[in-house]
Design an enzyme around this catalytic site. Structure first.
Site, PDB file in Angstrom:
ATOM      1  N   TYR A   1     -11.992  -3.840  -2.978  1.00 10.54           N
ATOM      2  CA  TYR A   1     -12.710  -3.600  -2.039  1.00 10.54           C
ATOM      3  C   TYR A   1     -14.222  -3.821  -1.966  1.00 10.54           C
ATOM      4  CZ  TYR A   1      -8.288  -2.758   0.479  1.00 10.54           C
ATOM      5  OH  TYR A   1      -6.938  -2.606   0.852  1.00 10.54           O
TER       6      TYR A   1
ATOM      7  N   ASN B   1      -1.791  -0.533   7.412  1.00  4.87           N
ATOM      8  CA  ASN B   1      -1.338  -1.742   7.712  1.00  4.87           C
ATOM      9  C   ASN B   1      -0.295  -2.544   6.534  1.00  4.87           C
ATOM     10  OD1 ASN B   1      -3.230  -2.650   6.058  1.00  4.87           O
ATOM     11  ND2 ASN B   1      -4.574  -3.758   7.419  1.00  4.87           N
TER      12      ASN B   1
ATOM     13  N   ARG C   1       3.158  -6.926   9.317  1.00  7.23           N
ATOM     14  CA  ARG C   1       2.778  -6.029  10.273  1.00  7.23           C
ATOM     15  C   ARG C   1       3.150  -5.946  11.620  1.00  7.23           C
ATOM     16  NH1 ARG C   1      -3.061  -7.757   7.365  1.00  7.23           N
ATOM     17  NH2 ARG C   1      -3.140  -6.294   5.687  1.00  7.23           N
TER      18      ARG C   1
ATOM     19  N   ARG D   1      -0.753 -14.779   3.626  1.00  4.95           N
ATOM     20  CA  ARG D   1      -1.287 -14.207   4.542  1.00  4.95           C
ATOM     21  C   ARG D   1      -0.610 -14.468   6.154  1.00  4.95           C
ATOM     22  NH1 ARG D   1      -6.021 -11.091   3.817  1.00  4.95           N
ATOM     23  NH2 ARG D   1      -7.301 -12.042   5.694  1.00  4.95           N
TER      24      ARG D   1
ATOM     25  N   LYS E   1       0.766  -1.384   0.008  1.00  5.49           N
ATOM     26  CA  LYS E   1      -0.024   0.027   0.009  1.00  5.49           C
ATOM     27  C   LYS E   1       0.987   1.189   0.019  1.00  5.49           C
ATOM     28  CE  LYS E   1      -3.627  -2.515   2.450  1.00  5.49           C
ATOM     29  NZ  LYS E   1      -4.511  -2.506   3.669  1.00  5.49           N
TER      30      LYS E   1
ATOM     31  N   HIS F   1      -1.859  -5.417   1.310  1.00  4.72           N
ATOM     32  CA  HIS F   1      -2.985  -6.531   1.039  1.00  4.72           C
ATOM     33  C   HIS F   1      -2.521  -7.606   0.626  1.00  4.72           C
ATOM     34  CE1 HIS F   1      -6.906  -7.959  -0.325  1.00  4.72           C
ATOM     35  NE2 HIS F   1      -5.968  -8.360  -1.453  1.00  4.72           N
TER      36      HIS F   1
ATOM     37  N   GLU G   1      -9.087 -11.269  -7.869  1.00  4.52           N
ATOM     38  CA  GLU G   1      -8.067 -10.019  -7.721  1.00  4.52           C
ATOM     39  C   GLU G   1      -6.969 -10.083  -8.684  1.00  4.52           C
ATOM     40  OE1 GLU G   1      -6.929 -10.108  -3.386  1.00  4.52           O
ATOM     41  OE2 GLU G   1      -8.872  -9.994  -2.795  1.00  4.52           O
TER      42      GLU G   1
HETATM   43  P1  GDP Z   1      -7.242  -7.581   5.078  1.00  5.68           P
HETATM   44  O1  GDP Z   1      -7.711  -8.737   4.212  1.00  5.68           O
HETATM   45  O2  GDP Z   1      -6.514  -8.356   6.239  1.00  5.68           O
HETATM   46  O3  GDP Z   1      -6.465  -6.823   4.370  1.00  5.68           O
HETATM   47  O4  GDP Z   1      -8.626  -7.165   5.958  1.00  5.68           O
HETATM   48  P2  GDP Z   1     -10.209  -6.654   5.482  1.00  5.68           P
HETATM   49  O5  GDP Z   1      -9.995  -7.305   3.969  1.00  5.68           O
HETATM   50  O6  GDP Z   1     -10.925  -7.175   6.515  1.00  5.68           O
HETATM   51  O7  GDP Z   1     -10.036  -5.144   5.117  1.00  5.68           O
HETATM   52  C1  GDP Z   1      -9.380  -4.549   4.142  1.00  5.68           C
HETATM   53  C2  GDP Z   1      -8.792  -3.287   4.658  1.00  5.68           C
HETATM   54  O8  GDP Z   1      -9.594  -2.476   5.223  1.00  5.68           O
HETATM   55  C3  GDP Z   1      -7.667  -3.817   5.855  1.00  5.68           C
HETATM   56  O9  GDP Z   1      -6.431  -4.145   5.316  1.00  5.68           O
HETATM   57  C4  GDP Z   1      -7.602  -2.346   6.673  1.00  5.68           C
HETATM   58  O10 GDP Z   1      -6.518  -1.486   5.912  1.00  5.68           O
HETATM   59  C5  GDP Z   1      -8.925  -1.611   6.056  1.00  5.68           C
HETATM   60  N1  GDP Z   1      -9.976  -2.085   7.559  1.00  5.68           N
HETATM   61  C6  GDP Z   1     -10.394  -3.110   8.007  1.00  5.68           C
HETATM   62  N2  GDP Z   1     -11.247  -3.134   8.834  1.00  5.68           N
HETATM   63  C7  GDP Z   1     -11.118  -1.788   9.192  1.00  5.68           C
HETATM   64  C8  GDP Z   1     -11.629  -0.925  10.317  1.00  5.68           C
HETATM   65  O11 GDP Z   1     -12.433  -1.302  11.291  1.00  5.68           O
HETATM   66  N3  GDP Z   1     -11.318   0.329  10.233  1.00  5.68           N
HETATM   67  C9  GDP Z   1     -10.579   0.704   9.462  1.00  5.68           C
HETATM   68  N4  GDP Z   1     -10.177   2.281   9.435  1.00  5.68           N
HETATM   69  N5  GDP Z   1      -9.989   0.273   8.411  1.00  5.68           N
HETATM   70  C10 GDP Z   1     -10.305  -1.241   8.195  1.00  5.68           C
END
Ligand code: GDP
Length: 137
Positions: free
Chosen positions: A49, A112, A102, A85, A9, A115, A126
């Site tokens: 997303y 973070n 992370r 992951r 990112k 992705h 994707e």
């Molecule tokens: P990942 O697969 O570990 O990246 O997680 P997810 O697919 O659940 O979420 C996608 C991205 O959205 C995450 O990497 C975070 O950057 C963001 N994100 C997820 N949950 C939250 C949240 O509760 N608050 C905020 N600000 N960002 C979030």
């Protein structure tokens, strides 16, 4: 063998972590199968997303991914999806184990660093989005 998508990112690119993250992936004996540094297209990010479209943080994560250059990478190897992951660590870096990317380099969920695809079906979707022309190897 599996192929998965990794995004570094904008925060990871800005902090000069392209090399460190790619080094760890290669050291794990996973292969970089395609790699590009780009300004992400907003429509691609929104599609990427898509599952979060109704979430309160959707606009913020889309804005963030479009805020600067990202690295998109296809990574191939045995159990690559799960391996990557696990290497990236928990979504919220404060819960990520030390030794993960992370857990070693990030502190907040909104920055973070990476992705990675959550499962093989997500990886296929994707990869088609980010590398419509396919991978190099
Ligand atoms: P990942 O697969 O570990 O990246 O997680 P997810 O697919 O659940 O979420 C996608 C991205 O959205 C995450 O990497 C975070 O950057 C963001 N994100 C997820 N949950 C939250 C949240 O509760 N608050 C905020 N600000 N960002 C979030």
């Amino acid at each position: 063998m599996e192929t998965t998508l990794v995004l570094i990112k904008p925060g990871g690119v800005a902090r000069n972590l392209i090399g460190e993250i790619t080094r760890r992936i290669e050291a794990r004996d996973l292969q970089v199968a395609a790699l590009v540094l780009m300004k992400a297209d907003r429509a691609i990010v929104e599609e990427h997303y898509g599952e979060h479209r109704e979430k309160p943080f959707f606009a913020d994560v889309v804005d963030y991914l479009c805020s600067g250059p990202v690295v998109a990478m296809a990574v191939t190897g045995t159990n690559a999806v799960k391996a990557i992951r696990t290497m990236m660590g928990a979504t919220n870096p404060i819960e990520a184990t030390p030794g993960t990317i992370r857990g070693d380099f990030a502190l907040t969920i909104d920055d973070n660093l990476t992705h990675s695809s959550s499962d093989p079906e997500a990886a296929a979707r994707e990869l088609a989005l980010w590398f419509p022309e396919g991978t190099v190897r």
